[in-house]
Scaffold this motif. Structure first.
Motif, PDB file in Angstrom:
ATOM      1  N   ARG A 160      24.588  -7.763  32.251  1.00 20.32           N
ATOM      2  CA  ARG A 160      23.905  -6.732  31.468  1.00 20.32           C
ATOM      3  C   ARG A 160      22.398  -6.920  31.524  1.00 20.32           C
ATOM      4  N   ARG A 161      21.944  -8.155  31.459  1.00 19.71           N
ATOM      5  CA  ARG A 161      20.511  -8.409  31.528  1.00 19.71           C
ATOM      6  C   ARG A 161      19.952  -8.041  32.898  1.00 19.71           C
ATOM      7  N   VAL A 162      20.732  -8.255  33.951  1.00 20.77           N
ATOM      8  CA  VAL A 162      20.304  -7.817  35.282  1.00 20.77           C
ATOM      9  C   VAL A 162      20.205  -6.292  35.323  1.00 20.77           C
ATOM     10  N   GLU A 163      21.148  -5.602  34.705  1.00 20.42           N
ATOM     11  CA  GLU A 163      21.091  -4.135  34.675  1.00 20.42           C
ATOM     12  C   GLU A 163      19.856  -3.648  33.924  1.00 20.42           C
ATOM     13  N   ILE A 164      19.482  -4.349  32.860  1.00 20.61           N
ATOM     14  CA  ILE A 164      18.245  -3.993  32.152  1.00 20.61           C
ATOM     15  C   ILE A 164      17.044  -4.251  33.054  1.00 20.61           C
ATOM     16  N   ALA A 165      17.047  -5.382  33.740  1.00 20.15           N
ATOM     17  CA  ALA A 165      15.949  -5.677  34.670  1.00 20.15           C
ATOM     18  C   ALA A 165      15.849  -4.593  35.731  1.00 20.15           C
ATOM     19  N   ARG A 166      16.993  -4.180  36.267  1.00 17.03           N
ATOM     20  CA  ARG A 166      16.993  -3.117  37.274  1.00 17.03           C
ATOM     21  C   ARG A 166      16.421  -1.826  36.704  1.00 17.03           C
ATOM     22  N   ALA A 167      16.784  -1.492  35.479  1.00 14.05           N
ATOM     23  CA  ALA A 167      16.277  -0.266  34.853  1.00 14.05           C
ATOM     24  C   ALA A 167      14.769  -0.309  34.622  1.00 14.05           C
ATOM     25  N   LEU A 168      14.206  -1.517  34.563  1.00 16.28           N
ATOM     26  CA  LEU A 168      12.774  -1.680  34.322  1.00 16.28           C
ATOM     27  C   LEU A 168      11.948  -1.745  35.609  1.00 16.28           C
ATOM     28  N   MET A 169      12.592  -1.733  36.764  1.00 15.34           N
ATOM     29  CA  MET A 169      11.904  -1.953  38.037  1.00 15.34           C
ATOM     30  C   MET A 169      10.757  -0.989  38.271  1.00 15.34           C
ATOM     31  N   HIS A 170      10.915   0.280  37.893  1.00 13.59           N
ATOM     32  CA  HIS A 170       9.887   1.277  38.175  1.00 13.59           C
ATOM     33  C   HIS A 170       8.941   1.504  36.997  1.00 13.59           C
ATOM     34  N   GLY A 171       8.979   0.614  36.001  1.00 11.92           N
ATOM     35  CA  GLY A 171       8.053   0.692  34.881  1.00 11.92           C
ATOM     36  C   GLY A 171       8.263   1.872  33.953  1.00 11.92           C
ATOM     37  N   PRO A 172       9.498   2.131  33.497  1.00  3.59           N
ATOM     38  CA  PRO A 172       9.743   3.282  32.620  1.00  3.59           C
ATOM     39  C   PRO A 172       9.149   3.068  31.234  1.00  3.59           C
ATOM     40  N   GLU A 173       8.957   4.170  30.533  1.00  8.01           N
ATOM     41  CA  GLU A 173       8.455   4.115  29.158  1.00  8.01           C
ATOM     42  C   GLU A 173       9.548   4.443  28.148  1.00  8.01           C
ATOM     43  N   LEU A 174      10.718   4.792  28.645  1.00  8.88           N
ATOM     44  CA  LEU A 174      11.885   5.048  27.806  1.00  8.88           C
ATOM     45  C   LEU A 174      13.080   4.360  28.446  1.00  8.88           C
ATOM     46  N   LEU A 175      13.844   3.633  27.643  1.00  7.79           N
ATOM     47  CA  LEU A 175      15.028   2.933  28.137  1.00  7.79           C
ATOM     48  C   LEU A 175      16.242   3.401  27.336  1.00  7.79           C
ATOM     49  N   LEU A 176      17.264   3.887  28.044  1.00  6.04           N
ATOM     50  CA  LEU A 176      18.516   4.311  27.434  1.00  6.04           C
ATOM     51  C   LEU A 176      19.589   3.267  27.718  1.00  6.04           C
ATOM     52  N   LEU A 177      20.314   2.861  26.690  1.00  9.05           N
ATOM     53  CA  LEU A 177      21.398   1.903  26.866  1.00  9.05           C
ATOM     54  C   LEU A 177      22.636   2.441  26.172  1.00  9.05           C
ATOM     55  N   ASP A 178      23.679   2.709  26.965  1.00  3.30           N
ATOM     56  CA  ASP A 178      24.897   3.327  26.461  1.00  3.30           C
ATOM     57  C   ASP A 178      25.972   2.268  26.237  1.00  3.30           C
ATOM     58  N   GLU A 179      26.210   1.919  24.973  1.00  5.31           N
ATOM     59  CA  GLU A 179      27.217   0.915  24.608  1.00  5.31           C
ATOM     60  C   GLU A 179      27.069  -0.344  25.478  1.00  5.31           C
ATOM     61  N   PRO A 180      25.869  -0.919  25.545  1.00  6.16           N
ATOM     62  CA  PRO A 180      25.645  -2.009  26.494  1.00  6.16           C
ATOM     63  C   PRO A 180      26.363  -3.311  26.159  1.00  6.16           C
ATOM     64  N   THR A 181      26.822  -3.471  24.915  1.00  2.00           N
ATOM     65  CA  THR A 181      27.449  -4.743  24.550  1.00  2.00           C
ATOM     66  C   THR A 181      28.976  -4.698  24.583  1.00  2.00           C
ATOM     67  N   VAL A 182      29.558  -3.577  25.011  1.00  2.00           N
ATOM     68  CA  VAL A 182      31.015  -3.493  25.095  1.00  2.00           C
ATOM     69  C   VAL A 182      31.542  -4.585  26.025  1.00  2.00           C
ATOM     70  N   GLY A 183      32.512  -5.344  25.559  1.00  2.00           N
ATOM     71  CA  GLY A 183      33.110  -6.397  26.368  1.00  2.00           C
ATOM     72  C   GLY A 183      32.404  -7.736  26.282  1.00  2.00           C
ATOM     73  N   LEU A 184      31.277  -7.803  25.559  1.00  2.00           N
ATOM     74  CA  LEU A 184      30.557  -9.066  25.434  1.00  2.00           C
ATOM     75  C   LEU A 184      30.994  -9.816  24.181  1.00  2.00           C
ATOM     76  N   ASP A 185      30.911 -11.145  24.227  1.00  2.00           N
ATOM     77  CA  ASP A 185      31.209 -11.923  23.029  1.00  2.00           C
ATOM     78  C   ASP A 185      30.032 -11.835  22.062  1.00  2.00           C
TER      79      ASP A 185
END
Length: 270
Positions: A160-185
């Motif tokens: 999940r943290r890699v997916e967040i890093a990927r979403a930040l690659m182009h320097g966005p000013e808005l980040l959307l996360l859809d149920e990002p913790t599903v399946g995590l402890d």
């Protein structure tokens, strides 16, 4: 006679103009056949804020994300990312947006670095700059030491943290996360939330975090309660408590949605 300040006349102070919010949705309705998935939805995500989109499974959270990201076409109302209408200026809007969908989309057989660089090329970022940027964002999410590892070697929370890093690659000013913790402890969920909140504080991005888990919400967050495609309440925690005539967020969520279950491991569609 008092002297005239010619400089003040030549350069009068211009009132500050409030910048556009990170996300502004106004009057959006979306249907699948006869079923309305969203009904006249309006909400705002301020810049530099954590906004929790709270709703039970099937509330319409994923549909809303699909409209913002242009997977679906909004034919009513308006959706603006940093002031850019997603229908009229899709390139300008989407270039300012990063997204982490509920379903995992990393290539497990590529390294962490390869996943990020490939994503960067889709945004027109050259190879050398992409590698440098990848190291920057991996450092920001605490995974710089895993850049050469294949994704399948990571834990669910690390993915999940890699997916967040990927979403930040182009320097966005808005980040959307859809149920990002599903399946995590519980520990991984808390670490991911803390990482996103640090990103907001450090980079000033606006975050829309969709969830059905009320424990993920903090008192300082902006909250939007979505149920059966309609906004039931939004604003600060006191605003939502007042709307639900409740003393705590669990009771308010139950009152506003009639949900029997306010948390759990299940995912969501719709």
């Amino acid at each position: 006679m008092m002297p005239i300040d010619l400089a003040a006349i030549a350069s009068p102070e211009t009132p500050a103009v409030d910048p556009a919010p990170a996300l502004a949705i106004d009057g959006v309705t979306h249907a699948f056949g006869a079923r309305k998935a969203l009904d006249d939805v309006s909400l705002t995500v301020p810049r530099g804020s954590f906004t929790a989109l709270l709703g039970p499974n099937g509330a319409g959270k994923t549909t809303l994300f699909s409209l913002v990201t242009r997977l679906y076409d909004n034919r009513s109302g308006s959706i603006r990312v940093l002031g850019h209408d997603v229908r009229r200026e899709p390139a300008a809007a989407l270039s300012r947006l990063g997204v982490v969908f509920q379903a995992r989309t990393l290539d497990l057989d590529l390294t962490v670095m390869q996943n990020l660089v490939y994503h960067a090329t889709l945004h027109g970022i050259g190879f050398r700059r992409a590698r440098a940027r990848a190291l920057e964002v991996l450092e920001s999410v605490g995974l710089a030491d895993r850049a050469k590892d294949k994704v399948r070697q990571l834990s669910g929370g690390q993915m999940r943290r890699v997916e967040i890093a990927r979403a930040l690659m182009h320097g966005p000013e808005l980040l959307l996360l859809d149920e990002p913790t599903v399946g995590l402890d519980i520990g991984s969920r808390a670490a991911l939330l803390a990482e996103v909140r640090r990103l907001i504080a450090r980079e000033g991005i606006g975050v829309l975090w969709a969830t059905h888990i009320i424990e993920e919400i903090e008192a300082s967050d902006r909250i939007v309660v979505l149920h059966k495609g309609r906004i039931q309440a939004q604003g600060s925690l006191p605003d939502v408590l007042a709307a639900g005539h409740a003393a705590d967020i669990s009771a308010a969520f139950l009152a506003l949605t009639g949900a029997a279950e306010a948390s759990g491991p299940r995912g969501e569609e719709g």
